[in-house]
Design a protein around this motif. Structure first.
Motif, PDB file in Angstrom:
ATOM      1  N   ARG A 155       0.831  -1.201   0.000  1.00  0.00           N
ATOM      2  CA  ARG A 155       0.000   0.000   0.000  1.00  0.00           C
ATOM      3  C   ARG A 155       0.868   1.255   0.000  1.00  0.00           C
ATOM      4  NH1 ARG A 155      -2.888  -2.714   4.168  1.00  0.00           N
ATOM      5  NH2 ARG A 155      -2.237  -1.145   5.681  1.00  0.00           N
ATOM      6  N   GLU A 156       1.932   1.233   0.811  1.00  0.00           N
ATOM      7  CA  GLU A 156       2.809   2.397   0.884  1.00  0.00           C
ATOM      8  C   GLU A 156       3.585   2.600  -0.418  1.00  0.00           C
ATOM      9  OE1 GLU A 156       2.925   4.664   3.241  1.00  0.00           O
ATOM     10  OE2 GLU A 156       1.321   3.591   4.263  1.00  0.00           O
ATOM     11  N   VAL A 157       4.001   1.513  -1.043  1.00  0.00           N
ATOM     12  CA  VAL A 157       4.707   1.627  -2.317  1.00  0.00           C
ATOM     13  C   VAL A 157       3.786   2.208  -3.381  1.00  0.00           C
ATOM     14  CG1 VAL A 157       5.689   0.283  -4.227  1.00  0.00           C
ATOM     15  CG2 VAL A 157       6.425  -0.159  -1.897  1.00  0.00           C
ATOM     16  N   GLU A 158       2.537   1.767  -3.416  1.00  0.00           N
ATOM     17  CA  GLU A 158       1.595   2.307  -4.394  1.00  0.00           C
ATOM     18  C   GLU A 158       1.403   3.807  -4.198  1.00  0.00           C
ATOM     19  OE1 GLU A 158      -1.317  -1.464  -5.544  1.00  0.00           O
ATOM     20  OE2 GLU A 158      -2.110   0.227  -4.396  1.00  0.00           O
ATOM     21  N   ALA A 159       1.158   4.224  -2.966  1.00  0.00           N
ATOM     22  CA  ALA A 159       0.916   5.641  -2.696  1.00  0.00           C
ATOM     23  C   ALA A 159       2.147   6.482  -2.993  1.00  0.00           C
ATOM     24  CB  ALA A 159       0.481   5.831  -1.238  1.00  0.00           C
ATOM     25  N   GLU A 160       3.310   5.990  -2.608  1.00  0.00           N
ATOM     26  CA  GLU A 160       4.524   6.778  -2.846  1.00  0.00           C
ATOM     27  C   GLU A 160       4.933   6.739  -4.318  1.00  0.00           C
ATOM     28  OE1 GLU A 160       7.264   9.521  -1.522  1.00  0.00           O
ATOM     29  OE2 GLU A 160       5.485   8.654  -0.563  1.00  0.00           O
ATOM     30  N   GLY A 161       4.565   5.667  -5.022  1.00  0.00           N
ATOM     31  CA  GLY A 161       4.808   5.633  -6.462  1.00  0.00           C
ATOM     32  C   GLY A 161       4.056   6.736  -7.173  1.00  0.00           C
ATOM     33  N   VAL A 162       2.819   6.986  -6.724  1.00  0.00           N
ATOM     34  CA  VAL A 162       2.030   8.089  -7.277  1.00  0.00           C
ATOM     35  C   VAL A 162       2.697   9.425  -6.961  1.00  0.00           C
ATOM     36  CG1 VAL A 162      -0.165   9.316  -7.102  1.00  0.00           C
ATOM     37  CG2 VAL A 162      -0.145   6.814  -7.198  1.00  0.00           C
ATOM     38  N   ALA A 163       3.120   9.601  -5.711  1.00  0.00           N
ATOM     39  CA  ALA A 163       3.773  10.845  -5.318  1.00  0.00           C
ATOM     40  C   ALA A 163       5.041  11.078  -6.134  1.00  0.00           C
ATOM     41  CB  ALA A 163       4.104  10.813  -3.820  1.00  0.00           C
ATOM     42  N   TYR A 164       5.800  10.026  -6.361  1.00  0.00           N
ATOM     43  CA  TYR A 164       7.043  10.152  -7.116  1.00  0.00           C
ATOM     44  C   TYR A 164       6.776  10.573  -8.560  1.00  0.00           C
ATOM     45  CZ  TYR A 164      11.348   8.938  -9.493  1.00  0.00           C
ATOM     46  OH  TYR A 164      12.481   8.991 -10.266  1.00  0.00           O
ATOM     47  N   LEU A 165       5.819   9.931  -9.216  1.00  0.00           N
ATOM     48  CA  LEU A 165       5.507  10.280 -10.602  1.00  0.00           C
ATOM     49  C   LEU A 165       5.043  11.730 -10.713  1.00  0.00           C
ATOM     50  CD1 LEU A 165       3.673   7.127 -12.025  1.00  0.00           C
ATOM     51  CD2 LEU A 165       5.970   7.930 -12.577  1.00  0.00           C
ATOM     52  N   LEU A 166       4.168  12.151  -9.800  1.00  0.00           N
ATOM     53  CA  LEU A 166       3.626  13.507  -9.886  1.00  0.00           C
ATOM     54  C   LEU A 166       4.676  14.561  -9.561  1.00  0.00           C
ATOM     55  CD1 LEU A 166       0.097  12.901  -8.339  1.00  0.00           C
ATOM     56  CD2 LEU A 166       0.669  13.294 -10.735  1.00  0.00           C
ATOM     57  N   CYS A 167       5.538  14.302  -8.592  1.00  0.00           N
ATOM     58  CA  CYS A 167       6.620  15.244  -8.296  1.00  0.00           C
ATOM     59  C   CYS A 167       7.572  15.343  -9.486  1.00  0.00           C
ATOM     60  CB  CYS A 167       7.380  14.810  -7.050  1.00  0.00           C
ATOM     61  SG  CYS A 167       6.513  15.133  -5.495  1.00  0.00           S
ATOM     62  N   SER A 168       7.796  14.233 -10.159  1.00  0.00           N
ATOM     63  CA  SER A 168       8.684  14.241 -11.330  1.00  0.00           C
ATOM     64  C   SER A 168       8.055  15.014 -12.480  1.00  0.00           C
ATOM     65  CB  SER A 168       9.001  12.807 -11.760  1.00  0.00           C
ATOM     66  OG  SER A 168       9.692  12.106 -10.746  1.00  0.00           O
ATOM     67  N   ILE A 169       6.775  14.788 -12.739  1.00  0.00           N
ATOM     68  CA  ILE A 169       6.087  15.469 -13.832  1.00  0.00           C
ATOM     69  C   ILE A 169       6.045  16.973 -13.600  1.00  0.00           C
ATOM     70  CG2 ILE A 169       3.806  15.834 -14.860  1.00  0.00           C
ATOM     71  CD1 ILE A 169       3.359  12.819 -14.570  1.00  0.00           C
ATOM     72  N   LEU A 170       5.717  17.369 -12.364  1.00  0.00           N
ATOM     73  CA  LEU A 170       5.559  18.778 -12.042  1.00  0.00           C
ATOM     74  C   LEU A 170       6.873  19.438 -11.638  1.00  0.00           C
ATOM     75  CD1 LEU A 170       2.213  18.453 -10.072  1.00  0.00           C
ATOM     76  CD2 LEU A 170       2.525  19.266 -12.412  1.00  0.00           C
ATOM     77  N   ASP A 171       7.966  18.671 -11.695  1.00  0.00           N
ATOM     78  CA  ASP A 171       9.310  19.176 -11.406  1.00  0.00           C
ATOM     79  C   ASP A 171       9.382  19.791 -10.012  1.00  0.00           C
ATOM     80  OD1 ASP A 171      11.957  19.502 -12.042  1.00  0.00           O
ATOM     81  OD2 ASP A 171      11.700  21.445 -13.010  1.00  0.00           O
ATOM     82  N   LEU A 172       8.867  19.042  -9.026  1.00  0.00           N
ATOM     83  CA  LEU A 172       8.863  19.483  -7.638  1.00  0.00           C
ATOM     84  C   LEU A 172       9.968  18.775  -6.856  1.00  0.00           C
ATOM     85  CD1 LEU A 172       5.013  19.386  -7.033  1.00  0.00           C
ATOM     86  CD2 LEU A 172       6.430  21.439  -7.254  1.00  0.00           C
TER      87      LEU A 172
END
Length: 261
Positions: free
Chosen positions: A199-216
């Motif tokens: 569950r934690e990997v799934e949630a953090e995988g989403v956070a990682y992709l979005l931070c990468s896309i938005l250059d955060l």
């Protein structure tokens, strides 16, 4: 060829720059297809440039050069099936299941010739308040007394501690928990049986992709968090699919209405 989502996510984790670059060029495609297109162009020694179908290039006054090989992207395919009743007989209503298959239909600008064509490279724009409202998620005051907890999600409510070094990443993480069905019994078929580390990997995988896309900032910490929880195990394909799906959902919900494709 990448024909599964899990290997694609692994590539995104090891080459973070590819995510933001692919989004800027291929923002009208899904996140998975953005990365997939970028990988294929890189393998062929081609730059990140506009891609379109054979017919679309023809409409734009350009033609695909003879012998050029098409790029393959995922396309959703709806499959109808009739569920079986407990007695073994078929039910009345058909179920619609979505599957994905790779279709070789796209060509890059460098694979074509004809009239001049240019397309602006977009910088991503995303608004948290817009996304939260669209997804029916409430951001509430953080009232957890545990200093080790920087955010939480309960039902369709999330909270982020003021002590969080990267509050945007924590917000993405908690939003993902909600949308992945981790906070509501029955929202996600696997939620009750899914181990916490997944569950934690799934949630953090989403956070990682979005931070990468938005250059955060916070991408390196996010990647370390994923490695800490998963400890080198192979990510299940179904989990990778959920990560891409929810990342796309959050990204689309927070874009200005005028930017929606």
């Amino acid at each position: 060829m990448y024909d599964q989502f899990a290997p694609l996510l692994e590539r995104a984790l090891t080459e973070p720059g590819i995510i933001s670059a692919a989004y800027r060029r291929f923002h009208r495609f899904s996140i998975g297809n953005q990365i997939l297109a970028a990988i294929q162009l890189d393998r062929r020694g081609l730059p990140l440039s506009p891609i379109a179908s054979f017919g679309r290039w023809k409409m734009l006054g350009r033609s695909v050069r003879r012998g050029e090989k098409a790029l393959s992207l995922w396309m959703p395919i709806a499959v109808r099936r009739r569920p079986e009743e407990p007695s073994g007989e078929s039910g009345d209503a058909d179920e619609v299941c979505m599957h994905f298959r790779l279709a070789p239909r796209w060509f890059s600008l460098e694979q074509t010739e004809g009239e001049d064509y240019s397309e602006p490279v977009e910088s991503p724009e995303w608004h948290a308040e817009t996304a939260l409202a669209a997804l029916d998620i409430t951001l509430e005051h953080f009232d957890c007394l545990d200093g080790n907890v920087l955010g939480y999600a309960v039902s369709r409510r999330i909270a982020v501690s003021r002590l969080a070094e990267y509050p945007h990443a924590t917000r993405f993480h908690e939003m993902a928990h909600v949308l992945l069905g981790h906070t509501l019994a029955g929202d996600c078929q696997d939620a009750t049986a899914m181990p916490r580390d997944l569950r934690e990997v799934e949630a953090e995988g989403v956070a990682y992709l979005l931070c990468s896309i938005l250059d955060l900032p916070g991408r390196e910490e996010s990647r370390g968090y994923i490695q800490h929880w998963f400890q080198g195990d192979k990510l299940p394909e179904k989990a990778a699919q959920r990560i891409f799906k929810v990342s796309q959902q959050i990204l689309a919900a927070g874009r200005p209405q005028a930017d929606q494709p």
